[in-house]
Design a protein around this motif. Structure first.
Motif, short mmCIF file in Angstrom:
data_model
loop_
_atom_site.label_atom_id
_atom_site.label_comp_id
_atom_site.label_asym_id
_atom_site.label_seq_id
_atom_site.Cartn_x
_atom_site.Cartn_y
_atom_site.Cartn_z
N LEU A 1 -33.61 11.05 51.63
CA LEU A 1 -34.21 10.17 51.28
C LEU A 1 -34.71 9.25 52.37
N TYR A 2 -33.63 8.95 53.21
CA TYR A 2 -33.95 8.16 54.32
C TYR A 2 -34.77 8.97 55.42
N GLU A 3 -34.46 10.06 55.51
CA GLU A 3 -35.44 10.81 56.61
C GLU A 3 -36.86 10.78 55.94
N THR A 4 -36.99 11.08 54.87
CA THR A 4 -38.18 11.19 54.14
C THR A 4 -39.14 9.76 54.30
N ILE A 5 -38.61 8.70 54.00
CA ILE A 5 -39.20 7.29 54.16
C ILE A 5 -39.43 7.06 55.57
N LEU A 6 -38.53 7.34 56.69
CA LEU A 6 -38.66 7.10 58.02
C LEU A 6 -39.58 8.06 58.64
N ASP A 7 -39.74 9.13 58.11
CA ASP A 7 -40.71 10.23 58.53
C ASP A 7 -39.79 10.84 60.09
N LYS A 8 -38.67 10.93 59.94
CA LYS A 8 -37.88 11.39 61.28
C LYS A 8 -36.51 11.77 60.92
N PRO A 9 -35.98 13.03 61.69
CA PRO A 9 -34.82 13.28 61.20
C PRO A 9 -33.59 12.50 61.81
N LEU A 10 -32.46 12.53 61.10
CA LEU A 10 -31.31 11.60 61.44
C LEU A 10 -30.09 12.27 61.86
N ARG A 11 -29.30 12.05 62.61
CA ARG A 11 -28.00 12.92 62.79
C ARG A 11 -26.85 12.65 61.86
N ARG A 12 -26.52 13.78 61.11
CA ARG A 12 -25.73 13.56 60.04
C ARG A 12 -24.54 12.72 60.31
N ASP A 13 -23.80 13.02 61.45
CA ASP A 13 -22.69 12.14 61.57
C ASP A 13 -22.84 10.60 61.84
N ASP B 1 -59.99 5.27 34.21
CA ASP B 1 -59.23 6.37 34.48
C ASP B 1 -59.50 7.81 33.95
N GLU B 2 -59.46 9.02 34.64
CA GLU B 2 -59.51 10.31 33.91
C GLU B 2 -58.25 10.79 34.18
N ALA B 3 -57.32 10.42 35.18
CA ALA B 3 -56.03 10.97 35.28
C ALA B 3 -55.08 9.75 36.11
N CYS B 4 -53.91 10.10 36.25
CA CYS B 4 -52.90 9.03 36.74
C CYS B 4 -51.90 10.16 37.47
N GLU B 5 -51.91 10.20 38.66
CA GLU B 5 -50.78 11.44 39.18
C GLU B 5 -50.07 10.92 40.45
N TRP B 6 -49.10 11.86 40.84
CA TRP B 6 -48.26 11.41 41.79
C TRP B 6 -48.84 12.14 43.02
N GLY C 1 -42.05 6.66 44.23
CA GLY C 1 -41.38 7.49 43.64
C GLY C 1 -40.69 8.71 44.64
N PHE C 2 -39.58 9.36 44.16
CA PHE C 2 -38.78 10.44 45.22
C PHE C 2 -38.76 11.50 44.41
N HIS C 3 -39.21 12.68 44.67
CA HIS C 3 -39.17 13.97 44.26
C HIS C 3 -39.27 14.94 44.98
N GLY C 4 -38.52 16.11 44.70
CA GLY C 4 -38.84 17.57 45.58
C GLY C 4 -38.77 17.11 47.13
N VAL D 1 -39.37 3.40 41.75
CA VAL D 1 -39.14 4.06 40.39
C VAL D 1 -38.29 5.00 40.31
N ASP D 2 -37.43 5.74 39.29
CA ASP D 2 -36.79 6.64 38.99
C ASP D 2 -38.06 7.92 38.64
N PHE D 3 -38.37 8.68 39.53
CA PHE D 3 -39.39 9.65 39.21
C PHE D 3 -39.17 10.17 37.90
N SER D 4 -38.17 10.75 37.52
CA SER D 4 -37.83 11.26 36.23
C SER D 4 -38.18 10.45 35.17
N LYS D 5 -37.84 8.99 35.15
CA LYS D 5 -38.26 8.34 33.96
C LYS D 5 -39.68 7.85 33.65
#
Length: 237
Positions: free
Chosen positions: A191-203, A136-141, A25-28, A123-127
């Protein structure tokens, strides 16, 4: 008490075959993984389970995911089969079962070597409505970069799922399942930068995704200053 013990009918399942699901999921601005915590143990695991004898493999994965997220029709991809001879630890499983008052005979096949089919889900995190299972005693992100103490080879499974996700980032339109229906170009780049774990040039990034023909621009995002508002996009399905 003996009457409180949970008895599992092993005869319903295919022996020594399991499914492990990596739920992304993707959040924050973080890529997260959904993990259950084992009762009474400082141990976390991937959502998983066995396959019924009369059940399709994909149907079993969908069932496991619905049990954990409350969602149906989740994007699901089989990515690897984990079959090292020493990957399953019978002693660890016995501790888990004991902590959960689950009764299984000592000579059961559940303590033997397992082959596990790995699936990743987007998945859509919000849904997501997280649910706990009988173990289990918990299920967390958890942030993909800050994972807790994991059972068995589940850290390896998560890493393999992440590598696959990165490799398939463009072909599988990952953002279609992790982002809301409409989003800005900046949100897609994050999102792309987070998954790839690196910065991308905007243009460069904008040029690349716009030439792929996967986005539809819909309207200006209202901010009170229309000429400064970013465009909203959605994926072409």
């Amino acid at each position: 008490m003996e009457s409180d013990k949970i008895v599992i009918d092993e005869s319903k399942y295919i022996q020594q075959l399991s499914i492990d699901c990596v739920i992304f999921g993707f959040h924050g601005e973080q890529l997260k993984v959904l993990l259950p915590k084992v009762k009474q143990l400082e141990l976390w695991s991937l959502p998983g389970g066995y396959v019924l004898k009369k059940e399709d493999i994909e149907a079993a994965a969908q069932r496991i995911l619905e049990e954990r997220t409350g969602l149906r029709d989740i994007y699901l991809e089989q990515f690897y089969v984990f079959g090292r001879a020493n990957r399953s630890t019978g002693e660890t499983l016995k501790k888990v079962l004991l902590a959960n008052s689950i009764q299984i005979p000592e000579d059961s096949w559940v303590f033997e070597r397992f082959i596990s089919i790995g699936y990743y889900a987007l998945v859509d995190f919000s849904k997501v409505n997280t649910k706990i299972g009988i173990y289990d005693e918990a299920c967390e992100w958890h942030d993909i970069h800050q994972l807790p103490n994991l059972a068995f080879d589940h850290a390896e499974i998560i890493q393999k799922a992440l590598e696959t996700l990165r490799f398939m980032l463009d072909d599988k339109l990952v953002g279609l399942n992790l982002l809301p229906e409409t989003f800005t170009m900046k949100e897609l780049q994050i999102l792309y930068e987070t998954i790839l774990d690196k910065p991308l040039r905007r243009d460069n990034f904008q040029r690349k995704v716009l030439t792929m023909g996967i986005l539809e621009r819909i309207e200006k995002k209202f901010t009170g200053a229309a000429h400064k508002a970013p465009y909203l996009y959605k994926f072409v399905k």
